[in-house]
Design a protein around this motif. Structure first.
Motif, PDB file in Angstrom:
ATOM      1  N   ALA A 222       0.825  -1.207   0.000  1.00 31.04           N
ATOM      2  CA  ALA A 222       0.000   0.000   0.000  1.00 31.04           C
ATOM      3  C   ALA A 222       0.857   1.254   0.000  1.00 31.04           C
ATOM      4  O   ALA A 222       0.578   2.218  -0.720  1.00 31.04           O
ATOM      5  CB  ALA A 222      -0.948  -0.001   1.202  1.00 31.04           C
ATOM      6  N   ALA A 223       1.915   1.251   0.816  1.00 27.11           N
ATOM      7  CA  ALA A 223       2.786   2.425   0.872  1.00 27.11           C
ATOM      8  C   ALA A 223       3.490   2.645  -0.461  1.00 27.11           C
ATOM      9  O   ALA A 223       3.662   3.786  -0.912  1.00 27.11           O
ATOM     10  CB  ALA A 223       3.808   2.261   1.996  1.00 27.11           C
ATOM     11  N   THR A 224       3.896   1.563  -1.113  1.00 34.71           N
ATOM     12  CA  THR A 224       4.548   1.679  -2.420  1.00 34.71           C
ATOM     13  C   THR A 224       3.605   2.257  -3.455  1.00 34.71           C
ATOM     14  O   THR A 224       3.958   3.164  -4.221  1.00 34.71           O
ATOM     15  CB  THR A 224       5.047   0.298  -2.888  1.00 34.71           C
ATOM     16  N   LEU A 225       2.372   1.747  -3.488  1.00 33.38           N
ATOM     17  CA  LEU A 225       1.382   2.279  -4.421  1.00 33.38           C
ATOM     18  C   LEU A 225       1.071   3.740  -4.137  1.00 33.38           C
ATOM     19  O   LEU A 225       0.915   4.548  -5.055  1.00 33.38           O
ATOM     20  CB  LEU A 225       0.100   1.452  -4.350  1.00 33.38           C
ATOM     21  N   ALA A 226       0.981   4.092  -2.855  1.00 33.16           N
ATOM     22  CA  ALA A 226       0.655   5.470  -2.492  1.00 33.16           C
ATOM     23  C   ALA A 226       1.696   6.440  -3.021  1.00 33.16           C
ATOM     24  O   ALA A 226       1.368   7.557  -3.448  1.00 33.16           O
ATOM     25  CB  ALA A 226       0.530   5.593  -0.979  1.00 33.16           C
ATOM     26  N   ALA A 271      -1.624   4.097 -16.068  1.00 23.90           N
ATOM     27  CA  ALA A 271      -2.560   3.015 -16.363  1.00 23.90           C
ATOM     28  C   ALA A 271      -2.099   1.713 -15.715  1.00 23.90           C
ATOM     29  O   ALA A 271      -2.912   0.955 -15.160  1.00 23.90           O
ATOM     30  CB  ALA A 271      -2.701   2.843 -17.874  1.00 23.90           C
ATOM     31  N   ASP A 272      -0.795   1.439 -15.772  1.00 26.17           N
ATOM     32  CA  ASP A 272      -0.259   0.245 -15.104  1.00 26.17           C
ATOM     33  C   ASP A 272      -0.493   0.313 -13.599  1.00 26.17           C
ATOM     34  O   ASP A 272      -0.772  -0.702 -12.952  1.00 26.17           O
ATOM     35  CB  ASP A 272       1.245   0.110 -15.377  1.00 26.17           C
ATOM     36  N   LEU A 273      -0.387   1.515 -13.048  1.00 29.63           N
ATOM     37  CA  LEU A 273      -0.607   1.691 -11.611  1.00 29.63           C
ATOM     38  C   LEU A 273      -2.034   1.311 -11.231  1.00 29.63           C
ATOM     39  O   LEU A 273      -2.256   0.639 -10.213  1.00 29.63           O
ATOM     40  CB  LEU A 273      -0.320   3.148 -11.224  1.00 29.63           C
ATOM     41  N   LEU A 274      -3.020   1.717 -12.041  1.00 28.59           N
ATOM     42  CA  LEU A 274      -4.405   1.358 -11.743  1.00 28.59           C
ATOM     43  C   LEU A 274      -4.611  -0.154 -11.800  1.00 28.59           C
ATOM     44  O   LEU A 274      -5.355  -0.721 -10.992  1.00 28.59           O
ATOM     45  CB  LEU A 274      -5.348   2.058 -12.712  1.00 28.59           C
ATOM     46  N   ASP A 275      -3.935  -0.817 -12.740  1.00 28.12           N
ATOM     47  CA  ASP A 275      -4.034  -2.279 -12.804  1.00 28.12           C
ATOM     48  C   ASP A 275      -3.440  -2.919 -11.548  1.00 28.12           C
ATOM     49  O   ASP A 275      -4.011  -3.858 -10.988  1.00 28.12           O
ATOM     50  CB  ASP A 275      -3.307  -2.804 -14.044  1.00 28.12           C
ATOM     51  N   LYS A 276      -2.296  -2.409 -11.101  1.00 34.57           N
ATOM     52  CA  LYS A 276      -1.671  -2.953  -9.890  1.00 34.57           C
ATOM     53  C   LYS A 276      -2.543  -2.681  -8.666  1.00 34.57           C
ATOM     54  O   LYS A 276      -2.638  -3.526  -7.773  1.00 34.57           O
ATOM     55  CB  LYS A 276      -0.290  -2.329  -9.696  1.00 34.57           C
ATOM     56  N   ALA A 277      -3.166  -1.509  -8.630  1.00 38.29           N
ATOM     57  CA  ALA A 277      -4.042  -1.186  -7.498  1.00 38.29           C
ATOM     58  C   ALA A 277      -5.252  -2.113  -7.471  1.00 38.29           C
ATOM     59  O   ALA A 277      -5.696  -2.538  -6.402  1.00 38.29           O
ATOM     60  CB  ALA A 277      -4.479   0.274  -7.572  1.00 38.29           C
ATOM     61  N   ASP A 278      -5.791  -2.435  -8.650  1.00 39.22           N
ATOM     62  CA  ASP A 278      -6.900  -3.382  -8.708  1.00 39.22           C
ATOM     63  C   ASP A 278      -6.480  -4.755  -8.188  1.00 39.22           C
ATOM     64  O   ASP A 278      -7.218  -5.410  -7.450  1.00 39.22           O
ATOM     65  CB  ASP A 278      -7.406  -3.509 -10.147  1.00 39.22           C
ATOM     66  N   ASP A 279      -5.291  -5.203  -8.603  1.00 43.38           N
ATOM     67  CA  ASP A 279      -4.776  -6.487  -8.114  1.00 43.38           C
ATOM     68  C   ASP A 279      -4.637  -6.465  -6.600  1.00 43.38           C
ATOM     69  O   ASP A 279      -4.978  -7.439  -5.917  1.00 43.38           O
ATOM     70  CB  ASP A 279      -3.420  -6.798  -8.758  1.00 43.38           C
ATOM     71  N   PHE A 280      -4.133  -5.355  -6.064  1.00 43.99           N
ATOM     72  CA  PHE A 280      -3.970  -5.225  -4.618  1.00 43.99           C
ATOM     73  C   PHE A 280      -5.327  -5.305  -3.918  1.00 43.99           C
ATOM     74  O   PHE A 280      -5.471  -5.968  -2.890  1.00 43.99           O
ATOM     75  CB  PHE A 280      -3.286  -3.887  -4.305  1.00 43.99           C
ATOM     76  N   ARG A 282      -8.007  -6.871  -4.885  1.00 42.82           N
ATOM     77  CA  ARG A 282      -8.520  -8.238  -4.909  1.00 42.82           C
ATOM     78  C   ARG A 282      -7.746  -9.140  -3.945  1.00 42.82           C
ATOM     79  O   ARG A 282      -8.333  -9.944  -3.211  1.00 42.82           O
ATOM     80  CB  ARG A 282      -8.450  -8.793  -6.330  1.00 42.82           C
ATOM     81  N   GLN A 283      -6.427  -9.019  -3.948  1.00 42.19           N
ATOM     82  CA  GLN A 283      -5.605  -9.899  -3.117  1.00 42.19           C
ATOM     83  C   GLN A 283      -5.834  -9.655  -1.637  1.00 42.19           C
ATOM     84  O   GLN A 283      -5.864 -10.590  -0.834  1.00 42.19           O
ATOM     85  CB  GLN A 283      -4.124  -9.700  -3.461  1.00 42.19           C
ATOM     86  N   GLU A 284      -5.977  -8.387  -1.254  1.00 46.90           N
ATOM     87  CA  GLU A 284      -6.159  -8.055   0.156  1.00 46.90           C
ATOM     88  C   GLU A 284      -7.635  -8.033   0.555  1.00 46.90           C
ATOM     89  O   GLU A 284      -7.958  -7.729   1.693  1.00 46.90           O
ATOM     90  CB  GLU A 284      -5.517  -6.694   0.469  1.00 46.90           C
ATOM     91  N   GLU A 285      -8.521  -8.340  -0.400  1.00 42.71           N
ATOM     92  CA  GLU A 285      -9.961  -8.350  -0.152  1.00 42.71           C
ATOM     93  C   GLU A 285     -10.433  -7.024   0.451  1.00 42.71           C
ATOM     94  O   GLU A 285     -11.110  -6.974   1.478  1.00 42.71           O
ATOM     95  CB  GLU A 285     -10.349  -9.523   0.756  1.00 42.71           C
ATOM     96  N   LEU A 286     -10.049  -5.942  -0.233  1.00 40.87           N
ATOM     97  CA  LEU A 286     -10.444  -4.625   0.243  1.00 40.87           C
ATOM     98  C   LEU A 286     -11.941  -4.425   0.120  1.00 40.87           C
ATOM     99  O   LEU A 286     -12.590  -5.003  -0.745  1.00 40.87           O
ATOM    100  CB  LEU A 286      -9.720  -3.527  -0.543  1.00 40.87           C
TER     101      LEU A 286
END
Length: 330
Positions: A222-226, A271-280, A282-286
């Protein structure tokens, strides 16, 4: 059970505090977090009360974060900063933090049927002091169209003054400070998809930043994405829109957005960042909704236009016919 939580829209008057309490209590129960019931109930009561007394409509309540670390948010349309506890002094008498009993406060906040005056008097003097005592972390995000005051409910009510809150502002540069500006034309953009993209980016940005801030050890990604989300801000925030007009073809809106050339060329990374955020998510069940196929398709066109036009290519209009699902039928 789906973990995606809807947003509760509130009306006006004292009954809405009780409505918010019931909704939040029901939500944490559905999540299997009965250990958070009392602090979540008290904290949201105080935040909705503050929004009614000092904020502006519309007022909304949301539950974000994860099942392990949920966060309750109250949004209103006033961008005015809340008065933080440390800056307004200690309240007098039984309203001092050390003299407050949790069960008594919850009884006091059973506000159904009270007149507005009694409702106000019943809540003066507690407010954010109480939120601090209900929270593992809390704060406020000030945006251009309002603010979100949030807290992560603790499992126990603090006997002392609780944790300190953090207020953050939308950190956007002024348009006149943009270096090497380029005007990107987004032709025929459906207005409701533009709004959905802006809202999605804001919510994701807040989500990853607050998870990183409050629970960095549990969610290091999360901190990396932020840290990367500033890439998206100048491309999606409405204050960068220089002009809006109806498309001549009647397809939607023609937007002109002024950004730095460097920001536009970085749009594919965004755009790649939004894809990674979506993956995050799903994986963390936000407890935050991820993008659907329509928004993904629109986002790819939207961000690609920045990169293409900054590289000297002409604008390519949005070609996919869409119908706003919220529009009224004739």
């Amino acid at each position: 059970m789906s973990l995606s939580r809807p947003v509760l829209a509130l009306g006006a008057g004292p009954r809405v505090v009780a409505d918010a309490r019931r909704w939040v209590v029901g939500t944490v129960a559905e999540m299997g977090r009965d250990d958070l019931t009392e602090t979540a109930e008290l904290g949201v009561s105080e935040l909705v009360t503050n929004a009614l007394l000092h904020g502006s409509a519309p007022i909304q309540v949301a539950v974000r974060g994860t099942r392990e670390h949920p966060r309750i948010e109250v949004r209103d349309a006033s961008p005015e900063r809340p008065v933080m506890p440390h800056s307004r002094g200690t309240s007098a008498g039984d309203h001092r933090p050390g003299n407050v009993d949790l069960d008594t406060v919850l009884d006091d906040l059973d506000l159904e049927g009270l007149e507005a005056g009694a409702f106000a008097l019943a809540t003066v003097g507690r407010g954010l002091d109480m939120v601090a005592r209900c929270s593992e972390a809390w704060g406020a995000d000030i945006e251009e169209d309002g603010k979100v005051v949030w807290f992560s409910p603790a499992t126990q009510f603090a006997e002392d003054e609780g944790v300190a809150g953090v207020v953050s502002d939308l950190d956007l540069p002024r348009a006149e400070t943009i270096d090497d500006p380029v005007t990107v034309h987004l032709l025929g953009a459906p207005g409701y998809l533009v709004e959905r993209l802006q809202r999605h980016v804001r919510e994701l940005r807040r989500e990853v930043r607050l998870l990183g801030f409050s629970y960095g050890n549990a969610y290091p990604a999360a901190a990396t994405l932020a840290d990367l989300f500033p890439l998206l801000v100048p491309l999606t925030e409405s204050r960068y829109i220089d002009a809006v007009s109806l498309s001549a073809a009647g397809r939607g809106l023609d937007l002109s957005v002024v950004v730095s050339r460097g920001s536009a060329l970085a749009a594919r990374q965004a755009a790649d960042l939004l894809d990674k955020a979506d993956d995050f998510c799903r994986q963390e069940e936000l407890l935050t909704l991820h993008r659907d196929d329509q928004l993904c398709e629109f986002q790819d066109w939207y961000l690609d236009q920045f990169a293409q036009q900054a590289a000297g290519h002409p604008a390519a209009p949005w070609q996919v016919p869409v119908t706003d699902p919220h529009a009224s039928a004739c």
